[in-house]
Write an enzyme that holds these catalytic residues in place. Structure first.
Site, PDB file in Angstrom:
ATOM      1  N   ASP A   1       4.269   0.606  12.063  1.00 35.13           N
ATOM      2  CA  ASP A   1       3.033  -0.015  11.579  1.00 35.13           C
ATOM      3  C   ASP A   1       2.834  -1.429  12.120  1.00 35.13           C
ATOM      4  O   ASP A   1       1.756  -2.000  11.967  1.00 35.13           O
ATOM      5  CB  ASP A   1       3.014  -0.027  10.038  1.00 35.13           C
ATOM      6  CG  ASP A   1       2.730   1.359   9.469  1.00 35.13           C
ATOM      7  OD1 ASP A   1       2.331   2.248  10.238  1.00 35.13           O
ATOM      8  OD2 ASP A   1       2.905   1.544   8.250  1.00 35.13           O
TER       9      ASP A   1
ATOM     10  N   ARG B   1      -3.983   9.800   3.997  1.00 32.26           N
ATOM     11  CA  ARG B   1      -2.773  10.602   4.153  1.00 32.26           C
ATOM     12  C   ARG B   1      -1.937  10.647   2.868  1.00 32.26           C
ATOM     13  O   ARG B   1      -1.353  11.673   2.531  1.00 32.26           O
ATOM     14  CB  ARG B   1      -1.952   9.989   5.294  1.00 32.26           C
ATOM     15  CG  ARG B   1      -0.560  10.511   5.465  1.00 32.26           C
ATOM     16  CD  ARG B   1      -0.540  11.815   6.202  1.00 32.26           C
ATOM     17  NE  ARG B   1       0.821  12.290   6.427  1.00 32.26           N
ATOM     18  CZ  ARG B   1       1.106  13.404   7.063  1.00 32.26           C
ATOM     19  NH1 ARG B   1       0.163  14.176   7.541  1.00 32.26           N
ATOM     20  NH2 ARG B   1       2.353  13.782   7.229  1.00 32.26           N
TER      21      ARG B   1
ATOM     22  N   LYS C   1       0.840  -1.205   0.000  1.00 35.57           N
ATOM     23  CA  LYS C   1       0.000   0.000   0.000  1.00 35.57           C
ATOM     24  C   LYS C   1       0.872   1.252   0.000  1.00 35.57           C
ATOM     25  O   LYS C   1       0.656   2.174  -0.790  1.00 35.57           O
ATOM     26  CB  LYS C   1      -0.894   0.024   1.248  1.00 35.57           C
ATOM     27  CG  LYS C   1      -1.589   1.351   1.472  1.00 35.57           C
ATOM     28  CD  LYS C   1      -2.435   1.360   2.728  1.00 35.57           C
ATOM     29  CE  LYS C   1      -1.760   1.952   3.933  1.00 35.57           C
ATOM     30  NZ  LYS C   1      -1.528   3.405   3.916  1.00 35.57           N
ATOM     31  N   ASN C   2       1.857   1.267   0.894  1.00 37.26           N
ATOM     32  CA  ASN C   2       2.627   2.497   1.058  1.00 37.26           C
ATOM     33  C   ASN C   2       3.585   2.751  -0.085  1.00 37.26           C
ATOM     34  O   ASN C   2       4.265   3.769  -0.116  1.00 37.26           O
ATOM     35  CB  ASN C   2       3.375   2.485   2.397  1.00 37.26           C
ATOM     36  CG  ASN C   2       2.413   2.717   3.560  1.00 37.26           C
ATOM     37  OD1 ASN C   2       1.235   3.013   3.344  1.00 37.26           O
ATOM     38  ND2 ASN C   2       2.915   2.584   4.772  1.00 37.26           N
TER      39      ASN C   2
ATOM     40  N   ASP D   1      -5.098   7.908   9.050  1.00 39.00           N
ATOM     41  CA  ASP D   1      -5.262   7.273  10.356  1.00 39.00           C
ATOM     42  C   ASP D   1      -5.138   8.239  11.516  1.00 39.00           C
ATOM     43  O   ASP D   1      -4.348   9.174  11.474  1.00 39.00           O
ATOM     44  CB  ASP D   1      -4.177   6.208  10.515  1.00 39.00           C
ATOM     45  CG  ASP D   1      -4.451   5.036   9.608  1.00 39.00           C
ATOM     46  OD1 ASP D   1      -5.622   4.697   9.447  1.00 39.00           O
ATOM     47  OD2 ASP D   1      -3.484   4.491   9.077  1.00 39.00           O
TER      48      ASP D   1
END
Ligand code: UD1
Length: 430
Positions: free
Chosen positions: A319, A106, A36-37, A130
Site C-alpha cells: 500500500d 473489498r 481503515k484496514n 481497488d
C-alpha cells in the site's frame, strides 16, 4: 439506523478532484486515526456476538459508511458518534450481502466468515474495491471448506453453508493473505475444536482483529506469527475496542515529509508497525526521531533513491508502493521497485509519467530514474493509494496538477486536503 452524513462521504460526487500547486515544504503536525484496514474488519467481526459492540478511534472515511450500510442491511443498528461507532447485532442477523454495497469495497468480504459461523449460511457478492489486481477468493473458500462448510461461487456470489456448524481444522495458506486469514479466524472462533492457520498473515491489522475477538471471549494464540491457533468457543459476547493506528497513513505522511524536504510530527504513529519503510526513508536521507506519542520526520536535502520490494508484513507494504515510486521519481540516482503482492499496482505509473517521471515497467519491476523536479499536469487516481501517491507527486511538481478521482482517496484518508493545507500545502478540492 446509520448516522453518516459526513462531508466527503460515499455519497459525494464522483467527479471531485484535487488541485495542487507544487512547491511547498510540508511543516507541522498531524494526528493518526484508526486504520481503515482494521476498523472495517472489526465492524464485520462484531456480527459474531449478539448485542452491542462499540469500536472507538474510528476514522472519518467513506469505507466506514459503506460497512455501516452493509451491517444495517444485515439487520444491525449502527450508530456513529464522532470517532465512536456502536453496532447492535440481532440474535438472527441476515445472511445476504448484496452486490450494490459489496462492489464498492473489498473489505465487504469480511462478513463471510462471521455470517457462516453465526447463521450457518452466507451469500456475499464478489467484492470490488481497488483496481490493483485480480484478488481471488480461493483461499477464503478453501479455508471455509476445510472448516466443514460447503462453499462455491454462483451468479456472482460466494455461497457458503454449514447448517450443522463448523469444525476446527488445520489450514495451510499458499500465500499469507490478509483477508483469508481474517475470514478463517472469524469463522473458526465459533467452530467446534481447534483450528490452526499455517502461513497466516502477520499484519498489525490481524493482531488488532484477534485482540478484538479475544475481548469477545475467543481463544486465540500466535497472533502476529505465521501460525495462529484458535480453540473454538460456543458463544461470544459484545465488547468495546479501540482501532489500531493507521500505519499506511503514517507512512504516507512520512513520505510526504521526505519528498517535500519538510518536517512533520506524526502524533499517534506506531513506528514498530513500519520498521522497514522507516529504515528505507532513513537511507533516503531522512532524520526520523521518536516523540512522546509518535515520530518526527525531517528532511533537508533532495532524497537519495531507494530500492524496494513489497512483501507481506513485516515486509515493505504494497500500500506504500505509489509513495515509494513517487519519491524515487524525484530522488538522486536510479532505483528498482518490485511489487510482489498485487500484479496491477503499476497501473498508476502511466499517470505519474504524465508529470514527467522517468519510469519503465517490466513485469513486476519498475525502474525509476530520478529527476530534480516533476512538472504539473492533469492526472487521475485509479485507487486509494495511487491517489495519495499522485497527490504527493503533485506537491513536488512545478506548477499545477489536478488529480481526478478524489473519491478514491476519501476511502482511506480522512480530510486529506484539509490536513495537507494545515501543513502548508496549496491544495484545494473542487
Ligand atoms: C488487504 C488490504 C490491502 C493490502 C493487502 C496486502 C484490506 C481491506 N485491504 O487486502 O490494502 O494491500 O491486504 O497487504 O485490508 N489472493 C488470492 N486468493 C485469495 C486471497 C488473496 O490469490 O483467496 C491474492 C491476491 O490476489 C493478492 C494477494 O493474494 O495478490 C494478497 O491478497 P490479500 O493479502 O488477501 O489482500 P486483501 O486482504 O485483499
Amino acid at each position: 439506523m446509520t448516522t453518516h452524513n459526513r462531508k466527503g462521504g460515499a455519497t459525494m460526487a464522483n467527479n471531485d478532484r484535487f488541485r495542487v500547486q507544487g512547491g511547498a515544504r510540508l511543516h507541522g503536525e498531524v494526528h493518526i486515526t484508526g486504520a481503515k484496514n482494521s476498523v472495517l474488519k472489526l465492524m464485520a467481526a462484531s456480527l459474531l456476538a449478539p448485542g452491542t459492540s462499540t469500536i472507538t478511534n474510528v476514522p472519518d472515511i467513506a469505507d466506514v459508511d459503506i460497512m455501516a450500510d452493509l451491517l444495517t442491511r444485515l439487520g444491525c443498528s449502527v450508530h456513529r458518534n464522532g470517532s465512536e461507532i456502536s453496532i447492535s447485532v440481532p440474535d438472527k442477523p441476515g445472511h445476504r450481502a448484496d452486490y450494490d454495497l459489496v462492489r464498492k469495497m473489498r473489505a465487504s468480504i469480511n462478513v463471510l466468515g462471521p455470517l457462516v459461523a453465526r447463521t450457518g449460511q452466507a451469500e456475499v457478492a464478489l467484492p470490488g474495491g481497488d483496481a490493483i489486481g485480480s484478488r481471488g477468493l480461493d483461499f477464503h473458500i478453501k479455508g471455509l471448506e476445510a472448516l466443514g462448510a460447503k462453499a462455491h461461487i454462483e451468479h456472482g456470489y460466494v455461497i457458503a453453508e454449514a447448517p450443522s456448524g463448523l469444525m476446527g481444522a488445520t489450514i495451510e495458506l499458499d500465500f499469507p493473505s490478509v483477508g483469508a486469514t481474517e475470514n478463517i479466524m472469524t469463522a473458526a472462533v465459533l467452530a467446534q475444536g481447534r483450528t490452526t492457520i499455517d502461513n497466516a498473515a502477520r499484519e498489525p491489522d490481524i493482531v488488532d482483529l484477534g485482540e478484538f475477538l479475544i475481548a469477545m471471549g475467543a481463544k486465540i494464540s500466535g497472533l502476529g506469527s505465521p501460525i495462529i491457533t484458535i480453540e473454538g468457543v460456543k458463544k461470544l459476547s459484545p465488547t468495546t475496542h479501540a482501532t489500531i493506528a493507521d500505519r499506511i497513513i503514517t507512512g504516507t505522511w512520512a513520505f510526504a515529509a521526505v519528498m517535500t524536504q519538510g518536517d512533520i510530527t506524526i502524533h499517534g504513529a506506531r513506528p514498530q508497525d513500519l520498521e522497514i519503510p522507516l529504515e528505507k526513508l532513513t537511507s533516503a536521507g531522512a532524520i526520523i526521531t521518536s516523540t512522546d506519542d509518535g515520530i518526527r520526520v525531517r528532511m533537508d536535502s533532495r532524497p537519495q533513491s531507494i530500492d524496494v520490494s513489497t512483501l507481506p508484513y513485516p515486509g515493505f507494504p504494497t500500500d506504500l508502493l505509489p509513495m515509494v515510486i513517487a519519491l524515487n521519481s524525484i530522488a538522486t540516482g536510479d532505483a528498482i521497485v518490485t511489487e510482489n503482492v498485487f500484479e496491477s499496482r503499476f497501473m498508476f505509473v502511466n499517470e505519474l509519467t504524465r508529470l514527467g517521471a522517468q519510469i519503465t515497467v517490466d513485469g513486476h519491476h519498475a525502474s525509476i530514474h530520478g529527476i530534480s523536479q516533476l512538472s504539473g499536469a492533469p492526472v487521475e487516481a485509479t485507487d486509494i493509494r495511487a491517489g495519495a501517491g499522485l497527490v504527493l507527486a503533485a506537491l513536488v511538481s512545478e506548477g499545477e496538477t489536478t488529480i481526478d478521482g478524489a473519491f478514491h482517496v476519501d476511502r482511506g484518508y480522512p480530510n486529506f486536503a484539509e490536513q495537507l493545507r494545515a501543513l502548508g500545502a496549496d491544495v484545494v478540492r473542487e
